[in-house]
Design an enzyme around this catalytic site. Structure first.
Site, PDB file in Angstrom:
ATOM      1  N   GLN A  91      21.905  -6.349  -3.882  1.00 56.17           N
ATOM      2  CA  GLN A  91      21.347  -6.533  -5.227  1.00 56.17           C
ATOM      3  C   GLN A  91      20.774  -5.230  -5.767  1.00 56.17           C
ATOM      4  O   GLN A  91      19.734  -5.207  -6.419  1.00 56.17           O
ATOM      5  CB  GLN A  91      20.278  -7.628  -5.207  1.00 56.17           C
ATOM      6  CG  GLN A  91      20.825  -8.971  -4.796  1.00 56.17           C
ATOM      7  CD  GLN A  91      19.738 -10.029  -4.698  1.00 56.17           C
ATOM      8  OE1 GLN A  91      18.597  -9.833  -5.088  1.00 56.17           O
ATOM      9  NE2 GLN A  91      20.106 -11.182  -4.155  1.00 56.17           N
ATOM     10  N   CYS A  92      21.486  -4.145  -5.544  1.00 51.88           N
ATOM     11  CA  CYS A  92      21.040  -2.802  -5.909  1.00 51.88           C
ATOM     12  C   CYS A  92      21.955  -2.247  -6.996  1.00 51.88           C
ATOM     13  O   CYS A  92      23.127  -2.616  -7.082  1.00 51.88           O
ATOM     14  CB  CYS A  92      21.100  -1.922  -4.652  1.00 51.88           C
ATOM     15  SG  CYS A  92      20.693  -0.185  -4.904  1.00 51.88           S
ATOM     16  N   GLY A  93      21.438  -1.344  -7.794  1.00 51.29           N
ATOM     17  CA  GLY A  93      22.272  -0.675  -8.788  1.00 51.29           C
ATOM     18  C   GLY A  93      23.420   0.097  -8.165  1.00 51.29           C
ATOM     19  O   GLY A  93      24.435   0.347  -8.818  1.00 51.29           O
ATOM     20  N   PHE A  94      23.274   0.472  -6.902  1.00 46.29           N
ATOM     21  CA  PHE A  94      24.330   1.210  -6.203  1.00 46.29           C
ATOM     22  C   PHE A  94      25.305   0.296  -5.461  1.00 46.29           C
ATOM     23  O   PHE A  94      26.258   0.772  -4.846  1.00 46.29           O
ATOM     24  CB  PHE A  94      23.727   2.217  -5.211  1.00 46.29           C
ATOM     25  CG  PHE A  94      22.924   3.302  -5.864  1.00 46.29           C
ATOM     26  CD1 PHE A  94      23.524   4.228  -6.708  1.00 46.29           C
ATOM     27  CD2 PHE A  94      21.562   3.407  -5.634  1.00 46.29           C
ATOM     28  CE1 PHE A  94      22.780   5.234  -7.315  1.00 46.29           C
ATOM     29  CE2 PHE A  94      20.817   4.415  -6.230  1.00 46.29           C
ATOM     30  CZ  PHE A  94      21.418   5.321  -7.082  1.00 46.29           C
ATOM     31  N   THR A  95      25.078  -1.016  -5.497  1.00 45.78           N
ATOM     32  CA  THR A  95      25.927  -1.962  -4.768  1.00 45.78           C
ATOM     33  C   THR A  95      27.417  -1.789  -5.065  1.00 45.78           C
ATOM     34  O   THR A  95      28.235  -1.927  -4.156  1.00 45.78           O
ATOM     35  CB  THR A  95      25.463  -3.416  -5.025  1.00 45.78           C
ATOM     36  OG1 THR A  95      24.117  -3.540  -4.567  1.00 45.78           O
ATOM     37  CG2 THR A  95      26.334  -4.424  -4.304  1.00 45.78           C
TER      38      THR A  95
END
Length: 164
Positions: free
Chosen positions: A40-44
């Site tokens: 659930q990360c912007g980098f996912t």
């Protein structure tokens, strides 16, 4: 109190997402790209690029290793089954994933104790700053480079090719 970091990456074991113990000596003579991940990360979306690298270079000896971690913004809240299902269905991940670990602090996994000691980050700090920090390890177990979360997998490809 933290345990002393392993002397070699090949002295480390980790638990696969399926629950099996994996000794890193099974990765001798392989180039490793080790990443702390989160769903659930912007980098996912980097999972897609990591899988592309794995697909392109696995036959030449690259192994991408994903280590889910919930220490940054609680961005990996799921259990192993949820994480594995998410990675497989959303990004087609087939590279090895491991059970959720800690990468910083007294409970940091021995692998990350080794990696952060061998390759400190910016300004010499050992701590992992965020999800999707990447470590590139050569075929003899030497840590070659640490990459920040902002480094996209395609930006690392040239360094991977040099080691294969």
């Amino acid at each position: 109190m933290a345990v002393e970091a392993p002397a070699s990456i090949y002295d480390v074991s980790a638990t696969s997402i399926e629950g099996n113990s994996v000794s890193f000596d099974t990765y001798k003579n392989k180039v490793l790209l080790i990443v702390n991940t989160a769903s659930q990360c912007g980098f996912t979306p980097q999972y897609q690029g990591l899988q592309a690298l794995h697909d392109k270079y696995a036959d030449q000896g690259l192994v991408v290793l994903g280590f889910p971690c919930n220490q940054f913004g609680q961005q990996e809240p799921g259990n192993s089954n949820q994480i594995q299902s998410f990675c497989e269905t959303r990004f087609g991940v087939s590279f090895p994933l491991f059970q959720k670990i800690e990468v910083n602090g007294n409970n940091a996994h021995p692998l990350y104790q080794y990696l952060t000691k061998a390759a400190p980050g910016i300004f010499g700090t050992e701590a992992i700053k965020w999800n999707f920090t990447k470590f590139l390890v050569d075929r003899t177990g030497n840590l070659v480079k640490r990459y920040p979360p902002t480094a996209k997998p395609e930006d690392i490809e040239k360094d991977v090719r040099l080691l294969l």
